[in-house]
Write a protein that holds these residues in place. Structure first.
Motif, PDB file in Angstrom:
ATOM      1  N   PHE A  58       0.861  -1.162   0.000  1.00 48.22           N
ATOM      2  CA  PHE A  58       0.000   0.000   0.000  1.00 48.22           C
ATOM      3  C   PHE A  58       0.907   1.225   0.000  1.00 48.22           C
ATOM      4  CE2 PHE A  58      -2.971   3.067   1.743  1.00 48.22           C
ATOM      5  CZ  PHE A  58      -4.116   2.746   1.047  1.00 48.22           C
ATOM      6  N   GLN A  69     -10.765   7.355 -12.375  1.00 46.99           N
ATOM      7  CA  GLN A  69     -11.388   7.459 -11.051  1.00 46.99           C
ATOM      8  C   GLN A  69     -10.341   7.217  -9.964  1.00 46.99           C
ATOM      9  OE1 GLN A  69     -14.537   8.071 -10.417  1.00 46.99           O
ATOM     10  NE2 GLN A  69     -15.570   7.740 -12.367  1.00 46.99           N
ATOM     11  N   PRO A  70     -10.325   8.044  -8.905  1.00 51.51           N
ATOM     12  CA  PRO A  70      -9.404   7.771  -7.803  1.00 51.51           C
ATOM     13  C   PRO A  70      -9.765   6.448  -7.130  1.00 51.51           C
ATOM     14  CG  PRO A  70     -10.887   9.571  -7.230  1.00 51.51           C
ATOM     15  CD  PRO A  70     -11.130   9.258  -8.673  1.00 51.51           C
ATOM     16  N   THR A  71      -8.774   5.618  -6.853  1.00 49.57           N
ATOM     17  CA  THR A  71      -9.032   4.264  -6.396  1.00 49.57           C
ATOM     18  C   THR A  71      -8.085   3.905  -5.259  1.00 49.57           C
ATOM     19  OG1 THR A  71      -9.550   3.705  -8.663  1.00 49.57           O
ATOM     20  CG2 THR A  71      -9.217   1.866  -7.181  1.00 49.57           C
ATOM     21  N   VAL A  72      -8.605   3.175  -4.289  1.00 52.72           N
ATOM     22  CA  VAL A  72      -7.738   2.641  -3.238  1.00 52.72           C
ATOM     23  C   VAL A  72      -7.639   1.145  -3.438  1.00 52.72           C
ATOM     24  CG1 VAL A  72      -7.452   2.283  -0.769  1.00 52.72           C
ATOM     25  CG2 VAL A  72      -8.368   4.448  -1.615  1.00 52.72           C
ATOM     26  N   SER A  74      -6.206  -2.050  -1.749  1.00 46.59           N
ATOM     27  CA  SER A  74      -5.544  -2.475  -0.516  1.00 46.59           C
ATOM     28  C   SER A  74      -5.396  -3.983  -0.432  1.00 46.59           C
ATOM     29  CB  SER A  74      -6.292  -1.949   0.699  1.00 46.59           C
ATOM     30  OG  SER A  74      -7.606  -2.425   0.683  1.00 46.59           O
ATOM     31  N   LYS A  77      -7.339  -8.751  -4.096  1.00 46.58           N
ATOM     32  CA  LYS A  77      -8.716  -8.903  -4.544  1.00 46.58           C
ATOM     33  C   LYS A  77      -9.239  -7.585  -5.109  1.00 46.58           C
ATOM     34  CE  LYS A  77     -13.275 -10.342  -3.149  1.00 46.58           C
ATOM     35  NZ  LYS A  77     -13.819  -9.089  -3.675  1.00 46.58           N
ATOM     36  N   ASP A  78      -8.915  -6.480  -4.418  1.00 43.95           N
ATOM     37  CA  ASP A  78      -9.286  -5.166  -4.955  1.00 43.95           C
ATOM     38  C   ASP A  78      -8.727  -5.002  -6.353  1.00 43.95           C
ATOM     39  OD1 ASP A  78     -10.491  -4.588  -2.625  1.00 43.95           O
ATOM     40  OD2 ASP A  78      -9.035  -3.092  -1.939  1.00 43.95           O
ATOM     41  N   ASP A  81     -10.693  -6.853  -8.789  1.00 44.61           N
ATOM     42  CA  ASP A  81     -11.972  -6.191  -9.020  1.00 44.61           C
ATOM     43  C   ASP A  81     -11.835  -5.050 -10.019  1.00 44.61           C
ATOM     44  OD1 ASP A  81     -13.171  -7.912  -7.328  1.00 44.61           O
ATOM     45  OD2 ASP A  81     -13.144  -6.584  -5.584  1.00 44.61           O
ATOM     46  N   HIS A  82     -10.635  -4.481 -10.092  1.00 42.52           N
ATOM     47  CA  HIS A  82     -10.416  -3.400 -11.038  1.00 42.52           C
ATOM     48  C   HIS A  82      -9.771  -3.889 -12.330  1.00 42.52           C
ATOM     49  CE1 HIS A  82     -11.646  -0.314  -8.287  1.00 42.52           C
ATOM     50  NE2 HIS A  82     -10.938  -0.894  -7.343  1.00 42.52           N
ATOM     51  N   ASP A 348      24.072 -12.747  -0.076  1.00 43.26           N
ATOM     52  CA  ASP A 348      23.057 -12.905   0.958  1.00 43.26           C
ATOM     53  C   ASP A 348      23.758 -12.881   2.315  1.00 43.26           C
ATOM     54  OD1 ASP A 348      20.900 -13.468   2.446  1.00 43.26           O
ATOM     55  OD2 ASP A 348      20.491 -15.437   1.588  1.00 43.26           O
ATOM     56  N   GLY A 351      21.737 -14.541   5.198  1.00 45.44           N
ATOM     57  CA  GLY A 351      21.272 -15.891   4.925  1.00 45.44           C
ATOM     58  C   GLY A 351      22.419 -16.841   4.623  1.00 45.44           C
ATOM     59  N   MET A 352      23.620 -16.313   4.474  1.00 43.43           N
ATOM     60  CA  MET A 352      24.719 -17.177   4.089  1.00 43.43           C
ATOM     61  C   MET A 352      26.019 -16.791   4.791  1.00 43.43           C
ATOM     62  SD  MET A 352      25.663 -18.256   0.308  1.00 43.43           S
ATOM     63  CE  MET A 352      26.973 -19.372  -0.077  1.00 43.43           C
ATOM     64  N   ASN A 357      20.648 -14.351  14.128  1.00 43.39           N
ATOM     65  CA  ASN A 357      20.267 -14.449  15.533  1.00 43.39           C
ATOM     66  C   ASN A 357      21.458 -14.599  16.469  1.00 43.39           C
ATOM     67  OD1 ASN A 357      17.510 -14.098  15.488  1.00 43.39           O
ATOM     68  ND2 ASN A 357      17.139 -16.217  14.869  1.00 43.39           N
ATOM     69  N   ARG A 406      20.062  -7.089  14.444  1.00 43.51           N
ATOM     70  CA  ARG A 406      19.606  -5.770  14.898  1.00 43.51           C
ATOM     71  C   ARG A 406      20.442  -4.646  14.302  1.00 43.51           C
ATOM     72  NH1 ARG A 406      18.664  -7.157  20.746  1.00 43.51           N
ATOM     73  NH2 ARG A 406      16.997  -8.705  20.594  1.00 43.51           N
TER      74      ARG A 406
ATOM     75  N   THR B  11     -15.137   2.142  -7.472  1.00 48.37           N
ATOM     76  CA  THR B  11     -14.104   3.154  -7.407  1.00 48.37           C
ATOM     77  C   THR B  11     -13.925   3.720  -6.013  1.00 48.37           C
ATOM     78  OG1 THR B  11     -15.796   4.650  -8.163  1.00 48.37           O
ATOM     79  CG2 THR B  11     -14.208   3.891  -9.789  1.00 48.37           C
ATOM     80  N   THR B 251      24.362 -21.019   5.444  1.00 56.29           N
ATOM     81  CA  THR B 251      25.514 -20.509   6.179  1.00 56.29           C
ATOM     82  C   THR B 251      26.399 -21.667   6.626  1.00 56.29           C
ATOM     83  OG1 THR B 251      24.133 -18.715   6.975  1.00 56.29           O
ATOM     84  CG2 THR B 251      26.219 -19.038   8.092  1.00 56.29           C
TER      85      THR B 251
END
Lengths: 512, 379
Positions: A58, A69-72, A74, A77-78, A81-82, A348, A351-352, A357, A406, B11, B251
Motif C-alpha cells: 500500500f 477514477q481515484p481508487t484505493v 488495498s 482482490k481489490d 476487481d479493477h 546474501d 542468509g549465508m 540471531n 539488529r 471506485t 551458512t
C-alpha cells in the motif's frame, strides 16, 4: 498515441521500507492497447511500483486513478476487481492441482464447481490469444513456460484487462520468449494494457511500445520505444552517479592467482548458468565482474568458493611458489585445509555469510570455531576480534553481544567483511558488497578492498554500479547470460561500452 | 481483521485495515517478562471467572486445591518431582533436534524403544549375570536403542531429504506395536496380556534406590543431564554447529559444516537421551513395560522445549509448570467431584495465555491513525 486512453495513472507514489525509499514521488501512466516496459536496474523500485498496483503493498503517499477514477487498492482482490492482474516472478500455483483447478482457485462462484465449463472457458481464452494449455494437466508435470502460461490464463480468466508481468523472460528460453511475446502482442491488439518489468534492453526494443525508466526509486524518463536507442536507455537506466573519488593505486606485482578455464555450471533444474567461462584473477589487483543480475555472477563466485557443483572446467589456485591446486569438486573445508586462504563475502549476508540471531562474537568464529583440540568452544579470541572489527571499521553497535540482525545493513556488511579480511586471505571474493549501503559505508568498503589489493590479495568484485566498477577495478570481466562477453581495462573502458556488452554478447560488434 | 465490508461500487473502496501487525524491535528483558507475567495473571483471572461461572465453586478454593494436589503431602511432592524429572529428561532429549530445526516428534517412540530394550535385558538376562553387569547392559542397550530409533529418520533426512516430522511420527507407531508384541511374548502369567512387575522377587536389574527415596536417583540423573545439555548446547563445538545448521543451512555449508553429519549426530544424541528416559521409567520406577509408559510426554516435551526457547535451565521451570498443572488438575477432579476434564480446561486456559503472550513479545499492533483525510474517504 494521444488518442489512447489511460487505463491507470499513478501520481506521486512514494513507498518506503524502514529507511529505504523504494519509490520516490513516481508518476506513471499505463495506456490501453499498449505494451509498456518498465525498465531499471535491480533495486530501482520497478517491482515495488507494480506491487502497489496489484494490492500487495500500500503506498505511503500518492494516488492511483483507474479509468480516471481515484481508487484505493488495498488487497490483491481489490486489484482483480479493477481488472488488474500480475504475473509474479515466482509462480503462485498449487503443484498437485490441474491447470483448470489452479485457474479457478479462490474464485467465489455460485453453485457447484463445473470443471468442464472452466476448461471450455480456458480453451476459449487460449484460442483467442494463441496459448497452448491443457486444462487437465497437473502443474508438477509442466515446464516453467507452461506454468507461466497458466498464470497468464489465470489472470485473464478473472477478466483482467491490465496485465503486469514481472521479468517474465528470466526463466524462458529464446524460443519460449518469442512465443510469449507473440501472445502479448495479441493481447495488446485486443485493447488490453500490458506492462512488462525488465532490465533487458533488447526485450524492451522487441516488445514494447513505450518505456518508462526508473533509477534508484525515481522516475527518470518516459520514451516512445521506436524513437529511442539502446544507448539512450542505458544512459538513463544507469544514471548519473554521485561524483566518486575512489583511490585506485596501480596493481601491486600482479601475478596469476586464480585461473578459471572453461567453467560450465548448471543449476539443479538443469538451466545453464555459466557457459565455458575462462579468465584469470591476479594478485594485487581488483577484478570487477559486471553483468545484469542473474547472469552467472553468483554461480561463478560460489563455484570458486567450493559451494557450487560444476559441470566441466577447472579452477586453479596458483601459489606464490608456482605450485597449483585444482579447486573443482572441493568443499570449503577441503579448500581451507589445502592452505588456500580464500575469503568470500556472499550476496546474501544474513542468509549465508552470517547468522542473524547470533551475536557479533559468535559470528566472528563461524569460520574458526573448529580451532584447537578441545571439545569446548573458546570465545576469547573471537570476542577480541569482534571488538577489534567494531573499533577498526567503526561498526555502530551497542556491543559485541548484540544479535547481528539488529544492526543496519552497512554495519552488517562491515562485520562480514571484517571477519573475512581478518583471516588474511590471498583471494577475496565479494558479491554486491555495497548493495543497500549508504554512501559513507560504501566508501569504507571500497577503501577496505583497495587496501586488500595493496596487500597483494586477488580481489574479485561483483558489482552492479558501473561507475563504481570503472573507478575501483583494474580490469572488468563482463558476463552476459552466463558467457564471458568481454574483458576490459578499468582505466580506459567506457560505461556505454560495458553497458552494451552486458546486454549483448561482445557488445556492439555482435549482431544478435 | 480488516473492516471487510463489500466495496460500495468499484471506485470508492476503502478497506485499509483497522490495524496492522509489525515485528517488534528488541525489547528490554523486563518488558518481555512483564508481558509474560501479565499473561499469567490474566490466565488466573480467566480461570477464576470460568470456575465460578461453570461450577459455582469458590475460585480461591480451586487454586488452593491445585496447590494441594501438587505439594499437599510428602508423597505428592515426590511424585511431582518424579514426573518433572521424566518430562524434563524427554524435553532435554528433543531440544538439540529442535534447535537444529529438525522437528523430532518421535520422542514417544524413542522412549518406548529405550524402555523395551531395558525390559528385554531385565527379562532375558535377569539372574543369569551379576546385577552390575545386567545394569550396565541395560544402560548401554537402552541408549543404543533410542539412538537407533532417532538415527533412522535422521539418516533418511540427511541422504534423501525425507520429511522428518512424518517419519518420526510414524516411528512412534512402530515402537508402540513392537512393545505390544513383546508384551504378549513375555506376558506373565500366560493370557494376562501384560508383563507385570519384572523380577519381583530378585529385583534383578532394578536401578538402585538411594536411601528411602524411591525417585531420588532419577531426579539426580536428570539434574546432571540438564547441566550437561546446557553446556553441550552453549559451550561446545557441536552445540555451535547445531545452532548454525538450525539458523541457516546455507551458512553452515558456506563455513564448511557437514550438514548431513550434524543432523545424524544430533538425532543420535536426541534418541539416546530419550532412551535414558525409557531406562529410568522401566528400570528405575515402573519395573514393567506397557505401551503407555511414555504417556504422551514425548509430545508435551515439545511444548516444554519451545516455551523455554530451548534453554535447558528454563526448561526446569516450564516442565514444572506443566507437571504442576497436571497434578493439580487431577486433584480438582477428586476433591470437587468434577470431571477430570475440568482440570484440563484450566490447564488449557493457562497454556493458551502463556503461549499467546509470545505473540505480543514478538509483534505489536499498530492501530490506524484516524486522520482527517481518511475520514473523508470513509464518507
Amino acid at each position: 498515441m494521444n488518442n489512447k486512453t489511460a487505463a491507470v495513472q499513478m501520481r506521486n507514489i512514494t513507498k518506503t521500507f524502514g529507511s529505504v525509499v523504494a519509490n520516490d514521488k513516481v508518476n506513471l501512466d499505463i495506456y490501453k492497447g499498449e505494451v509498456l516496459a518498465l525498465l531499471g536496474e535491480n533495486g530501482s523500485g520497478k517491482t515495488t511500483m507494480m506491487n502497489m498496483l496489484s494490492g500487495i503493498y500500500f503506498p505511503d503517499e500518492g494516488e492511483i486513478f483507474i479509468n480516471g477514477q481515484p481508487t484505493v487498492i488495498s488487497s490483491p482482490k481489490d486489484a482483480f476487481d479493477h481488472g488488474i492482474g500480475m504475473i509474479h516472478q515466482h509462480f503462485k500455483l498449487v503443484d498437485v492441482l490441474t491447470a483448470a483447478e489452479n485457474i479457478v482457485l479462490g474464485l467465489k462462484e455460485e453453485g457447484r464447481l463445473n470443471i468442464e465449463a472452466v476448461a471450455a472457458k480456458v480453451k476459449k481464452i487460449c484460442d483467442a490469444y494463441g496459448f497452448e494449455v491443457d486444462p487437465y494437466q497437473k502443474i508438477y508435470n509442466m515446464s516453467v513456460s507452461q506454468k507461466q502460461t497458466v498464470e497468464i490464463v489465470k489472470v485473464l480468466y478473472r477478466g483482467a484487462d491490465i496485465l503486469i508481468l514481472d521479468e517474465p523472460t528470466a526463466v524462458l528460453t529464446p524460443q519460449e520468449t518469442d512465443k510469449l511475446f507473440a501472445v502479448l502482442r495479441n493481447m495488446r491488439n485486443d485493447g488490453k494494457a500490458v506492462v512488462i518489468i525488465t532490465h533487458k534492453l533488447h526485450e524492451v526494443e522487441d516488445i514494447s511500445d513505450r518505456v518508462v525508466i526508473l533509477n534508484h526509486g525515481k522516475f527518470v524518463g518516459d520514451l516512445i520505444t521506436a524513437q529511442t536507442s539502446a544507448q539512450e536507455m542505458t544512459n538513463m537506466m544507469v544514471g548519473r552517479a554521485v561524483e566518486l573519488n575512489i583511490n585506485r593505486p596501480e596493481p601491486v606485482d600482479p601475478r596469476p592467482r586464480v585461473e578459471v578455464q572453461g567453467l560450465t555450471v548448471r543449476s539443479s533444474d538443469g538451466i545453464l548458468k555459466l557457459d565455458d567461462v575462462t579468465f584469470t584473477a591476479n594478485s594485487g589487483e581488483i577484478l570487477g565482474i559486471a553483468g545484469i543480475s542473474g547472469c552467472g555472477q553468483k554461480e561463478l563466485l560460489e563455484a570458486i568458493a567450493g559451494l557450487q557443483r560444476t559441470e566441466s572446467g577447472t579452477i586453479r589456485y596458483i601459489r606464490d611458489d608456482g605450485t597449483a591446486e585444482n579447486l573443482v569438486g572441493k568443499d570449503p573445508l577441503e579448500i581451507a585445509s589445502m592452505g588456500v586462504a580464500l575469503s568470500f563475502v556472499p550476496e546474501d549476508r544474513l542468509g549465508m555469510g552470517l547468522v542473524g540471531n547470533m551475536d557479533l562474537t559468535d559470528n566472528m568464529m563461524l569460520r574458526s570455531f573448529r580451532e584447537g583440540p578441545s571439545f569446548l568452544i573458546n570465545r576469547k579470541k573471537p570476542r577480541l576480534l569482534a571488538e577489534k572489527v567494531v573499533k577498526d571499521l567503526e561498526v555502530n553497535t551497542p556491543g559485541v553481544s548484540t544479535p547481528i540482525r539488529r544492526l543496519s545493513g552497512g554495519n552488517v556488511q562491515k562485520v562480514l567483511l571484517g571477519r573475512e579480511i581478518a583471516s588474511s586471505p590471498t583471494v577475496l571474493l565479494t558479491a554486491y558488497a555495497v548493495r543497500g549501503l549508504d554512501i559513507n559505508s560504501s566508501y569504507t568498503i571500497y577503501d577496505l578492498l583497495t587496501r586488500q589489493k595493496q596487500a597483494g590479495v586477488a580481489v574479485i568484485y561483483v558489482g552492479e554500479d558501473l561507475d563504481v566498477l570503472l573507478e575501483l577495478c583494474d580490469r572488468i570481466l563482463v558476463l552476459c547470460g552466463g558467457k564471458v562477453s568481454g574483458l576490459v581495462d578499468g582505466k580506459t573502458a567506457e560505461k556505454h561500452q560495458i553497458g552494451m556488452m552486458m546486454t549483448k554478447l561482445g557488445g556492439e560488434a555482435a549482431n544478435e | 481483521m480488516s473492516n471487510n465490508c463489500q466495496p460500495n461500487g468499484h471506485t470508492r473502496v476503502n478497506n485499509q485495515p483497522l490495524f496492522h501487525i509489525t515485528k517488534r524491535k528488541a525489547l528490554p528483558w523486563y518488558y518481555t517478562w512483564g508481558i509474560r507475567g501479565a499473561a499469567i495473571v490474566a490466565a488466573l483471572l480467566t480461570c477464576a471467572a470460568v470456575t465460578s461461572l461453570l461450577t459455582g465453586e469458590n475460585p480461591l478454593e480451586v487454586f488452593q486445591t491445585i496447590g494441594y494436589g501438587a505439594f499437599g503431602t510428602t508423597r505428592k511432592t515426590w511424585i511431582l518431582l518424579q514426573n518433572l524429572a521424566i518430562l524434563l529428561c524427554i524435553s532435554l532429549a528433543v531440544t538439540p533436534a529442535f534447535k537444529m530445526r529438525f522437528w523430532n516428534i518421535g520422542a514417544e517412540g524413542q522412549v518406548l524403544i529405550g524402555g523395551l530394550a531395558t525390559a528385554a535385558c531385565m527379562i532375558l538376562l535377569g539372574d543369569k549375570v551379576p546385577n552390575a553387569v545386567l545394569i550396565a547392559t541395560m544402560v548401554i542397550s537402552s541408549i543404543a536403542a533410542g539412538a537407533v530409533w532417532g538415527g533412522i529418520p535422521a539418516f533418511f533426512k540427511a541422504k534423501w531429504n525425507t520429511n522428518e516430522t512424518l517419519f518420526t511420527l510414524m516411528m512412534n507407531y512402530v515402537a508402540t506395536q513392537l512393545v505390544a508384541f513383546f508384551v504378549i511374548v513375555w506376558e506373565v502369567p500366560k493370557g494376562a496380556g501384560k508383563i507385570g512387575i519384572i523380577n519381583q522377587d530378585t529385583m534383578a536389574g532394578w536401578l538402585p534406590q538411594i536411601g528411602d527415596y524411591k525417585y531420588l536417583l532419577n531426579i539426580l540423573i536428570v539434574a546432571m543431564l540438564t547441566v550437561a545439555m546446557y553446556v553441550y548446547l552453549n559451550y561446545t563445538k557441536h552445540g555451535y554447529e547445531i545452532t548454525v545448521v538450525g539458523e541457516s543451512e546455507r551458512t553452515a555449508r558456506y563455513v564448511g559444516i557437514k550438514v548431513d553429519k550434524v543432523i545424524i549426530r544430533t538425532m543420535l544424541l536426541s534418541g539416546a537421551v530419550c532412551g535414558i528416559a525409557g531406562l529410568l521409567l522401566v528400570g528405575g520406577t515402573d519395573h514393567t513395560i506397557t505401551t503407555t509408559i511414555a504417556g504422551g510426554r514425548g509430545f508435551t516435551a515439545v511444548m516444554v522445549s519451545w516455551l523455554a526457547q530451548f534453554n535447558p535451565i528454563v526448561m526446569v521451570l516450564t516442565s514444572f509448570l506443566l507437571v504442576f498443572l497436571d497434578r493439580g488438575a487431577g486433584e480438582i477432579s477428586t476433591v470437587f467431584a468434577l470431571n477430570h476434564s475440568f482440570g484440563d480446561i484450566l490447564t488449557g486456559i493457562i497454556l493458551f495465555f502463556i503461549i499467546g503472550s509470545e505473540f505480543f513479545v514478538n509483534y505489536q499492533l499498530n492501530f490506524r491513525k484516524n486522520t482527517g483525510k481518511e475520514g473523508k474517504a470513509n464518507v
